[in-house]
Design a protein around this motif. Structure first.
Motif, PDB file in Angstrom:
ATOM      1  N   THR A 176      -4.816  12.807   2.927  1.00 38.05           N
ATOM      2  CA  THR A 176      -4.750  14.201   4.156  1.00 38.05           C
ATOM      3  C   THR A 176      -5.713  14.723   5.067  1.00 38.05           C
ATOM      4  OG1 THR A 176      -2.839  15.269   2.073  1.00 38.05           O
ATOM      5  CG2 THR A 176      -3.567  16.409   3.991  1.00 38.05           C
ATOM      6  N   HIS A 201       2.472  14.166   9.247  1.00 34.88           N
ATOM      7  CA  HIS A 201       1.605  13.254  10.409  1.00 34.88           C
ATOM      8  C   HIS A 201       1.199  14.561  11.602  1.00 34.88           C
ATOM      9  CE1 HIS A 201       1.946   9.228   8.359  1.00 34.88           C
ATOM     10  NE2 HIS A 201       0.796   9.814   8.064  1.00 34.88           N
ATOM     11  N   TRP A 210       5.868  10.278   6.947  1.00 29.65           N
ATOM     12  CA  TRP A 210       5.690  11.490   6.358  1.00 29.65           C
ATOM     13  C   TRP A 210       4.864  12.463   6.964  1.00 29.65           C
ATOM     14  CZ3 TRP A 210      -0.197  12.987   5.155  1.00 29.65           C
ATOM     15  CH2 TRP A 210      -0.149  13.657   3.655  1.00 29.65           C
ATOM     16  N   ASN A 255       6.693   5.677   3.574  1.00 25.46           N
ATOM     17  CA  ASN A 255       6.253   7.298   3.709  1.00 25.46           C
ATOM     18  C   ASN A 255       7.965   7.620   4.156  1.00 25.46           C
ATOM     19  OD1 ASN A 255       8.096   9.361   1.863  1.00 25.46           O
ATOM     20  ND2 ASN A 255       5.782  10.208   1.419  1.00 25.46           N
ATOM     21  N   LEU A 276      -6.904  11.770   7.108  1.00 20.45           N
ATOM     22  CA  LEU A 276      -6.347  11.818   8.559  1.00 20.45           C
ATOM     23  C   LEU A 276      -6.856  13.160   9.807  1.00 20.45           C
ATOM     24  CD1 LEU A 276      -2.346  11.309   6.615  1.00 20.45           C
ATOM     25  CD2 LEU A 276      -3.768   9.928   8.670  1.00 20.45           C
ATOM     26  N   ALA A 326      -2.103   5.053   1.613  1.00 20.61           N
ATOM     27  CA  ALA A 326      -1.643   5.779   0.473  1.00 20.61           C
ATOM     28  C   ALA A 326      -1.560   5.243  -0.805  1.00 20.61           C
ATOM     29  CB  ALA A 326      -1.150   7.083   1.517  1.00 20.61           C
ATOM     30  N   HIS A 357       2.091   3.116   8.799  1.00 21.29           N
ATOM     31  CA  HIS A 357       1.917   3.130   7.263  1.00 21.29           C
ATOM     32  C   HIS A 357       1.042   1.680   7.198  1.00 21.29           C
ATOM     33  CE1 HIS A 357       4.010   6.682   6.612  1.00 21.29           C
ATOM     34  NE2 HIS A 357       3.736   6.571   8.046  1.00 21.29           N
ATOM     35  N   SER A 405      -8.657  13.635  -0.506  1.00 25.19           N
ATOM     36  CA  SER A 405      -7.625  12.690   0.442  1.00 25.19           C
ATOM     37  C   SER A 405      -7.075  11.480   1.185  1.00 25.19           C
ATOM     38  CB  SER A 405      -6.683  13.584  -1.021  1.00 25.19           C
ATOM     39  OG  SER A 405      -5.893  12.196  -2.223  1.00 25.19           O
ATOM     40  N   ALA A 407      -4.806   8.833  -4.509  1.00 28.95           N
ATOM     41  CA  ALA A 407      -3.571   9.692  -5.227  1.00 28.95           C
ATOM     42  C   ALA A 407      -3.040   9.210  -6.506  1.00 28.95           C
ATOM     43  CB  ALA A 407      -3.144  10.983  -4.310  1.00 28.95           C
ATOM     44  N   LYS A 408      -2.102   8.549  -5.713  1.00 29.32           N
ATOM     45  CA  LYS A 408      -0.429   7.450  -5.983  1.00 29.32           C
ATOM     46  C   LYS A 408      -1.227   6.152  -7.782  1.00 29.32           C
ATOM     47  CE  LYS A 408       1.084  10.085  -3.319  1.00 29.32           C
ATOM     48  NZ  LYS A 408       1.614  11.129  -3.146  1.00 29.32           N
ATOM     49  N   ASP A 426      -2.822   3.668   7.897  1.00 30.05           N
ATOM     50  CA  ASP A 426      -2.465   5.229   6.518  1.00 30.05           C
ATOM     51  C   ASP A 426      -2.326   4.458   4.721  1.00 30.05           C
ATOM     52  OD1 ASP A 426      -2.302   6.976   4.855  1.00 30.05           O
ATOM     53  OD2 ASP A 426      -0.493   8.328   5.891  1.00 30.05           O
ATOM     54  N   ARG A 439      -7.703  15.163  -5.333  1.00 30.64           N
ATOM     55  CA  ARG A 439      -8.487  15.335  -3.978  1.00 30.64           C
ATOM     56  C   ARG A 439      -9.622  14.478  -3.397  1.00 30.64           C
ATOM     57  NH1 ARG A 439      -4.637  15.801  -2.627  1.00 30.64           N
ATOM     58  NH2 ARG A 439      -4.617  15.914  -0.408  1.00 30.64           N
TER      59      ARG A 439
HETATM   60  C1  LIG Z   1       2.100   8.412   3.993  1.00 24.72           C
HETATM   61  C2  LIG Z   1       1.295   8.682   3.400  1.00 24.72           C
HETATM   62  N1  LIG Z   1      -0.146   9.222   3.772  1.00 24.72           N
HETATM   63  C3  LIG Z   1      -0.742  10.163   2.786  1.00 24.72           C
HETATM   64  C4  LIG Z   1      -0.764  10.896   2.112  1.00 24.72           C
HETATM   65  C5  LIG Z   1      -1.824  12.064   1.276  1.00 24.72           C
HETATM   66  O1  LIG Z   1      -1.728  12.390  -0.089  1.00 24.72           O
HETATM   67  P1  LIG Z   1      -3.063  12.705  -0.621  1.00 24.72           P
HETATM   68  O2  LIG Z   1      -3.464  14.020   0.496  1.00 24.72           O
HETATM   69  O3  LIG Z   1      -2.215  14.031  -1.758  1.00 24.72           O
HETATM   70  O4  LIG Z   1      -3.945  11.869  -0.432  1.00 24.72           O
HETATM   71  C6  LIG Z   1       0.700  11.179   1.811  1.00 24.72           C
HETATM   72  C7  LIG Z   1       0.915  11.853   0.149  1.00 24.72           C
HETATM   73  O5  LIG Z   1       2.514  11.552   0.114  1.00 24.72           O
HETATM   74  C8  LIG Z   1       1.772   9.754   1.850  1.00 24.72           C
HETATM   75  O6  LIG Z   1       2.493   9.593   1.521  1.00 24.72           O
END
Ligand SMILES: Cc1ncc(COP(=O)(O)O)c(C=O)c1O
Length: 422
Positions: free
Chosen positions: A125, A154, A151, A204, A128, A234, A199, A123, A267-268, A232, A276
């Motif tokens: 995370t 980070h 977020w 976020n 990153l 997402a 972002h 996913s 994810a979203k 990033d 994931r």
């Molecule tokens: C800005 C941002 N980056 C990355 C993620 C990573 O989410 P996930 O690991 O669930 O894909 C999120 C989740 O809220 C997010 O808001």
């Protein structure tokens, strides 16, 4: 070794000192602030309770939403009778190709020139985390700059990987919008060649994104400063309802020649939170460089988690390799984005209807799942204690938690706590 005691075999009692436990110095850490909101929400027995903390989409009835295209892909995968063998270290290649193409577009020059390396990630995370580990290894000592606020993960991801991390100005609390001048100045003052995390859309926690004109200025500045830009991404499609529109800043930077890093989450936009599924891409300057980068990513990933899980990758690639399913996904991601946009409008409408004279225009100006309401920590506490409405103390609400049934109640409560505050 075992001893014989009468007729039984018994293990020897281990010699250890009980006065000092091995883990006695481990202190209890703080709760994750977002998960803490859910804990408080779950404990509340009120029928009017609302959870505005969780960053996961909910439908009009407040329920998790499984996309129809995902259900269909699920069926296809089941009917194909797939095995459960390991994926390669870099993941499922059909997924990797589809993922990066979705972000960069079919016409992307860097893709055509085979300069882009994509690996499947756990996913957003996980993407990153791989990005930060790669930066730590190949750009040692270089500082990563993240927006303030950002977020929460980070800062921690970079710090845990040994990447120095600092922040650049982002949010303007006066108008609940972007402090573009502050952002520009801070990126300008960062040492040449810094890592700048941006972002791509639906920032976020603030929901505040730069305009396209502002993105162009940031791109130019990052070029002049030889900064390394990490996007990033997402929320592709989740912000505006159009995956292309949300990808515009990323595509602009790539077309301008930035050799970016890209972290994608599915994810979203596919509702695949628990599967994931994400991707990490890096653009090299030549195909040979891309090959070298890929080999080093494999060396990095192998001891981290060996290879990624396959199911989410199969779902996404099944959808994106099928015209009808892709069309259905597009309409469903738009449906989710539109519901969010509609709830923002409803919230402002009811705030006004119940007599609030505050300027709430930022609620509709901001975009994506989150909204920085401007509510203070004390007001947030009152929302929880008097109205059973739960959100983080920074005033961030997840619009996904708002439904046609609770929006008026929420507006009334927000009006009450804001009009009675000094
Ligand atoms: C800005 C941002 N980056 C990355 C993620 C990573 O989410 P996930 O690991 O669930 O894909 C999120 C989740 O809220 C997010 O808001």
């Amino acid at each position: 070794m075992f001893f014989r005691s009468s007729s039984k075999l018994v293990a020897p009692v281990l010699r250890r000192t009980y006065s000092t436990s091995r883990w006695s110095k481990v202190v209890k850490g703080p709760e994750d602030p977002i998960l803490g909101v859910s804990v408080a929400f779950n404990k509340d027995t009120s029928p009017s309770k609302i959870n505005l903390g969780v960053g996961a989409y909910r439908d009009d009835n407040g329920k998790p939403y499984v996309l129809e295209c995902v259900k269909k892909a699920d069926k296809k995968i089941y009917e194909a009778g797939v095995d459960h063998e390991y994926a390669p270290i870099v993941g499922v290649s059909s997924f990797n190709n589809a993922a990066v193409q979705l972000a960069l577009g079919e016409d992307c020059k860097a893709l055509k020139e085979k300069r882009v390396v994509t690996v499947q990630a756990i996913s957003g995370t996980g993407a990153l985390r791989v990005a930060a580990a790669f930066i730590a290894r190949f750009l040692p000592g270089v500082t990563a700059y993240v927006p303030n606020p950002t977020w929460g993960n980070h800062n921690v991801i970079f710090a845990d990987c040994g990447v120095p991390v600092k922040s650049y100005t982002y949010y303007n609390p006066q108008n609940c919008g972007l402090n573009f001048d502050g952002m520009f100045k801070d990126i300008q003052s960062a040492p040449n060649g810094s890592v700048i995390l941006l972002h791509a859309c639906a920032h976020n926690p603030t929901g505040v994104d730069p305009s396209m004109e502002q993105w162009k200025k940031i791109s130019q500045l990052c070029k002049e400063k030889n900064h390394f830009v990490l996007f990033d991404f997402a929320y592709q499609g989740f912000a505006s309802g159009s995956p292309e529109q949300d990808a515009e800043p990323v595509r602009y930077f790539v077309n301008e020649g930035h050799e970016i890093a890209l972290c994608q989450s599915f994810a979203k936009n596919f509702g695949l939170y628990g599967e994931r599924i994400g991707a990490f891409s890096l653009i090299g300057s030549t195909p040979d460089e891309a090959i070298n980068i890929e080999s080093q990513l494999k060396i990095l990933i192998r001891p981290m988690y060996s290879n990624p899980p396959v199911y989410g990758a199969r779902l996404v690639s099944t959808i994106l390799s099928n015209k009808d399913l892709t069309a259905e996904w597009r309409s469903e991601v738009k449906l989710m984005a539109d519901r969010i946009i509609n709830m923002r409008e409803q919230l402002v409408k009811y705030l006004k209807q119940h007599g609030s004279t505050r300027d709430w225009s930022h609620i509709t100006n901001q975009i994506g799942m989150f909204c920085y309401t401007g509510l203070t920590g004390e007001q947030v506490d009152r929302l929880a204690s008097e109205f059973h409405i739960y959100l983080t103390r920074n005033g961030r609400i997840s619009i996904a938690g708002i439904t046609p049934r609770n929006v008026e109640y929420l507006a009334k409560a927000m009006h009450k706590v804001t009009s009675e505050s000094k």
